[in-house]
Scaffold this motif. Sequence first.
Motif, PDB file in Angstrom:
ATOM      1  N   PHE A  23       0.834  -1.204   0.000  1.00 19.49           N
ATOM      2  CA  PHE A  23       0.000   0.000   0.000  1.00 19.49           C
ATOM      3  C   PHE A  23       0.874   1.262   0.000  1.00 19.49           C
ATOM      4  CE2 PHE A  23      -2.173   3.427   2.273  1.00 19.49           C
ATOM      5  CZ  PHE A  23      -3.326   3.550   1.524  1.00 19.49           C
ATOM      6  N   ARG A  24       1.895   1.270   0.846  1.00 16.31           N
ATOM      7  CA  ARG A  24       2.782   2.436   0.895  1.00 16.31           C
ATOM      8  C   ARG A  24       3.454   2.685  -0.453  1.00 16.31           C
ATOM      9  NH1 ARG A  24       3.655   0.926   6.308  1.00 16.31           N
ATOM     10  NH2 ARG A  24       5.144  -0.670   5.673  1.00 16.31           N
ATOM     11  N   LYS A  25       3.964   1.623  -1.057  1.00 13.27           N
ATOM     12  CA  LYS A  25       4.676   1.760  -2.328  1.00 13.27           C
ATOM     13  C   LYS A  25       3.757   2.223  -3.451  1.00 13.27           C
ATOM     14  CE  LYS A  25       8.188  -1.758  -1.260  1.00 13.27           C
ATOM     15  NZ  LYS A  25       8.649  -3.143  -1.519  1.00 13.27           N
ATOM     16  N   ARG A  26       2.533   1.679  -3.481  1.00 11.93           N
ATOM     17  CA  ARG A  26       1.643   1.956  -4.609  1.00 11.93           C
ATOM     18  C   ARG A  26       0.915   3.298  -4.477  1.00 11.93           C
ATOM     19  NH1 ARG A  26       0.774   0.607  -8.654  1.00 11.93           N
ATOM     20  NH2 ARG A  26      -0.499  -1.190  -9.138  1.00 11.93           N
ATOM     21  N   THR A  27       0.846   3.832  -3.251  1.00 12.68           N
ATOM     22  CA  THR A  27       0.159   5.117  -3.061  1.00 12.68           C
ATOM     23  C   THR A  27       1.130   6.241  -2.702  1.00 12.68           C
ATOM     24  OG1 THR A  27      -0.267   4.626  -0.711  1.00 12.68           O
ATOM     25  CG2 THR A  27      -1.974   3.995  -2.306  1.00 12.68           C
ATOM     26  N   ASN A  28       2.416   5.877  -2.657  1.00 16.24           N
ATOM     27  CA  ASN A  28       3.445   6.880  -2.326  1.00 16.24           C
ATOM     28  C   ASN A  28       3.179   7.571  -0.986  1.00 16.24           C
ATOM     29  OD1 ASN A  28       5.013   6.577  -4.756  1.00 16.24           O
ATOM     30  ND2 ASN A  28       3.378   7.666  -5.835  1.00 16.24           N
ATOM     31  N   TRP A  59      -7.757  -2.234   3.164  1.00 18.18           N
ATOM     32  CA  TRP A  59      -8.941  -1.378   3.267  1.00 18.18           C
ATOM     33  C   TRP A  59      -8.786  -0.362   4.395  1.00 18.18           C
ATOM     34  CZ3 TRP A  59     -12.772  -0.151   6.732  1.00 18.18           C
ATOM     35  CH2 TRP A  59     -13.924   0.445   6.210  1.00 18.18           C
ATOM     36  N   ALA A  60      -8.293  -0.827   5.557  1.00 13.92           N
ATOM     37  CA  ALA A  60      -8.146   0.061   6.711  1.00 13.92           C
ATOM     38  C   ALA A  60      -7.091   1.136   6.457  1.00 13.92           C
ATOM     39  CB  ALA A  60      -7.775  -0.756   7.943  1.00 13.92           C
ATOM     40  N   ALA A  61      -5.957   0.739   5.877  1.00 16.69           N
ATOM     41  CA  ALA A  61      -4.907   1.715   5.583  1.00 16.69           C
ATOM     42  C   ALA A  61      -5.417   2.779   4.616  1.00 16.69           C
ATOM     43  CB  ALA A  61      -3.684   1.000   4.999  1.00 16.69           C
ATOM     44  N   ASN A  62      -6.180   2.328   3.626  1.00 11.73           N
ATOM     45  CA  ASN A  62      -6.730   3.258   2.648  1.00 11.73           C
ATOM     46  C   ASN A  62      -7.688   4.240   3.317  1.00 11.73           C
ATOM     47  OD1 ASN A  62      -6.954   4.014  -0.196  1.00 11.73           O
ATOM     48  ND2 ASN A  62      -9.037   3.210  -0.110  1.00 11.73           N
ATOM     49  N   LYS A  63      -8.524   3.730   4.221  1.00 17.66           N
ATOM     50  CA  LYS A  63      -9.484   4.567   4.936  1.00 17.66           C
ATOM     51  C   LYS A  63      -8.748   5.589   5.815  1.00 17.66           C
ATOM     52  CE  LYS A  63     -13.991   4.906   6.117  1.00 17.66           C
ATOM     53  NZ  LYS A  63     -15.087   5.103   5.139  1.00 17.66           N
ATOM     54  N   PRO A  68      -6.852   7.151  -0.846  1.00  9.20           N
ATOM     55  CA  PRO A  68      -6.166   7.486  -2.090  1.00  9.20           C
ATOM     56  C   PRO A  68      -6.372   6.450  -3.194  1.00  9.20           C
ATOM     57  CG  PRO A  68      -4.606   6.620  -0.498  1.00  9.20           C
ATOM     58  CD  PRO A  68      -5.910   6.801   0.231  1.00  9.20           C
ATOM     59  N   ALA A  69      -6.857   5.252  -2.845  1.00  9.28           N
ATOM     60  CA  ALA A  69      -7.044   4.191  -3.831  1.00  9.28           C
ATOM     61  C   ALA A  69      -8.503   3.745  -3.864  1.00  9.28           C
ATOM     62  CB  ALA A  69      -6.146   2.999  -3.501  1.00  9.28           C
ATOM     63  N   ASP A  71     -11.483   0.723  -4.518  1.00  6.03           N
ATOM     64  CA  ASP A  71     -11.551  -0.690  -4.124  1.00  6.03           C
ATOM     65  C   ASP A  71     -10.901  -1.574  -5.189  1.00  6.03           C
ATOM     66  OD1 ASP A  71     -12.790  -0.091  -1.760  1.00  6.03           O
ATOM     67  OD2 ASP A  71     -14.788  -0.753  -2.358  1.00  6.03           O
ATOM     68  N   GLN A  72     -11.090  -1.228  -6.472  1.00  7.22           N
ATOM     69  CA  GLN A  72     -10.479  -2.012  -7.538  1.00  7.22           C
ATOM     70  C   GLN A  72      -8.958  -1.920  -7.482  1.00  7.22           C
ATOM     71  OE1 GLN A  72     -11.848  -4.251  -9.858  1.00  7.22           O
ATOM     72  NE2 GLN A  72      -9.655  -4.681  -9.971  1.00  7.22           N
ATOM     73  N   GLN A  73      -8.442  -0.745  -7.180  1.00  9.79           N
ATOM     74  CA  GLN A  73      -6.995  -0.602  -7.051  1.00  9.79           C
ATOM     75  C   GLN A  73      -6.477  -1.414  -5.869  1.00  9.79           C
ATOM     76  OE1 GLN A  73      -7.019   3.772  -7.043  1.00  9.79           O
ATOM     77  NE2 GLN A  73      -5.675   3.730  -8.847  1.00  9.79           N
ATOM     78  N   LEU A  74      -7.233  -1.418  -4.773  1.00  9.53           N
ATOM     79  CA  LEU A  74      -6.825  -2.228  -3.621  1.00  9.53           C
ATOM     80  C   LEU A  74      -6.785  -3.707  -3.998  1.00  9.53           C
ATOM     81  CD1 LEU A  74      -8.861  -0.587  -0.691  1.00  9.53           C
ATOM     82  CD2 LEU A  74      -6.448  -0.249  -1.249  1.00  9.53           C
ATOM     83  N   ALA A  75      -7.763  -4.150  -4.785  1.00 13.04           N
ATOM     84  CA  ALA A  75      -7.775  -5.539  -5.245  1.00 13.04           C
ATOM     85  C   ALA A  75      -6.549  -5.817  -6.116  1.00 13.04           C
ATOM     86  CB  ALA A  75      -9.060  -5.830  -6.020  1.00 13.04           C
ATOM     87  N   ASP A  76      -6.179  -4.861  -6.941  1.00 16.91           N
ATOM     88  CA  ASP A  76      -4.981  -5.013  -7.775  1.00 16.91           C
ATOM     89  C   ASP A  76      -3.727  -5.072  -6.912  1.00 16.91           C
ATOM     90  OD1 ASP A  76      -6.591  -4.942 -10.024  1.00 16.91           O
ATOM     91  OD2 ASP A  76      -6.223  -2.814 -10.440  1.00 16.91           O
ATOM     92  N   PHE A  77      -3.687  -4.265  -5.854  1.00 21.72           N
ATOM     93  CA  PHE A  77      -2.543  -4.311  -4.940  1.00 21.72           C
ATOM     94  C   PHE A  77      -2.432  -5.711  -4.330  1.00 21.72           C
ATOM     95  CE2 PHE A  77      -3.184   0.459  -3.618  1.00 21.72           C
ATOM     96  CZ  PHE A  77      -2.889   0.844  -4.915  1.00 21.72           C
TER      97      PHE A  77
END
Length: 242
Positions: A23-28, A59-63, A68-69, A71-77
């Motif tokens: 998550f950190r890498k993909r969302t900078n 999901w929690a980190a994104n929230k 920043p991402a 749900d589809q991007q999270l699934a890709d991650f």
Amino acid sequence: LECDAEGVPTDSSNLVLKALDTFRKRTNTSAHFHVKLEKNVPAQAGLGGGSGNAAAALWAANKLCGQPASDQQLADFGAEFGSDISFFLSSGCAYCTGRGEIFEDVLPLPRTELFIVKPDIGISTGAVFGTMDYSRLSKQDPLELLKHWSEWKSPLSPAAINDLEEPSFRLEPTMAALKARLEQIGFGTVLMSGSGSSFFCLPSAGAKLPESWEDDLAREYDNIFIERCHFVNRVPGQTWYQ
């Protein structure tokens, strides 16, 4: 990372920490988290406990980071470091292909009661695939099987197919005996989940299970896990965390 279950690694090999690192890498983002993991889903059961933990972490980190991402991007991650993680970011009922990471949401199954039964046995997924005879895989069209389940045709058992059962049963003959015992009790559909070692069990239509069946199994199988549950129903756009 802290965990309440003995034997669960809390180092970088845990899928939760892999999820947060991805998550950190993909969302900078540079955010770090203190996670307390409470394990309720049995390990080595074929129920995706670790994958579900990873999806929840994404999901929690994104929230917490302001979403920043999508749900589809999270699934890709999740697909970057696991095969089953993406499914847990679906609507809850999905047709999965590829390694399991490609999913298509389908209509939810009826809110039917079922039981998850797991003996005190752990089966290595790698060993199951290593034992599989690929010439004996089911020749049935997966889309036809999906249609059978989606239309909830009775009986369901003809569409209850898991090619991983045979190699798992060869590795652990106790599994085959337990499946036969569950069918004898009165479950019309008994199917191993994933690569095992749990089964999901649906009673036959109108069947009445013996009142003592859970106690009987507990006497026959040490430390057997039995959980009453039901299929998840969610409206479009609602995640299972809401």
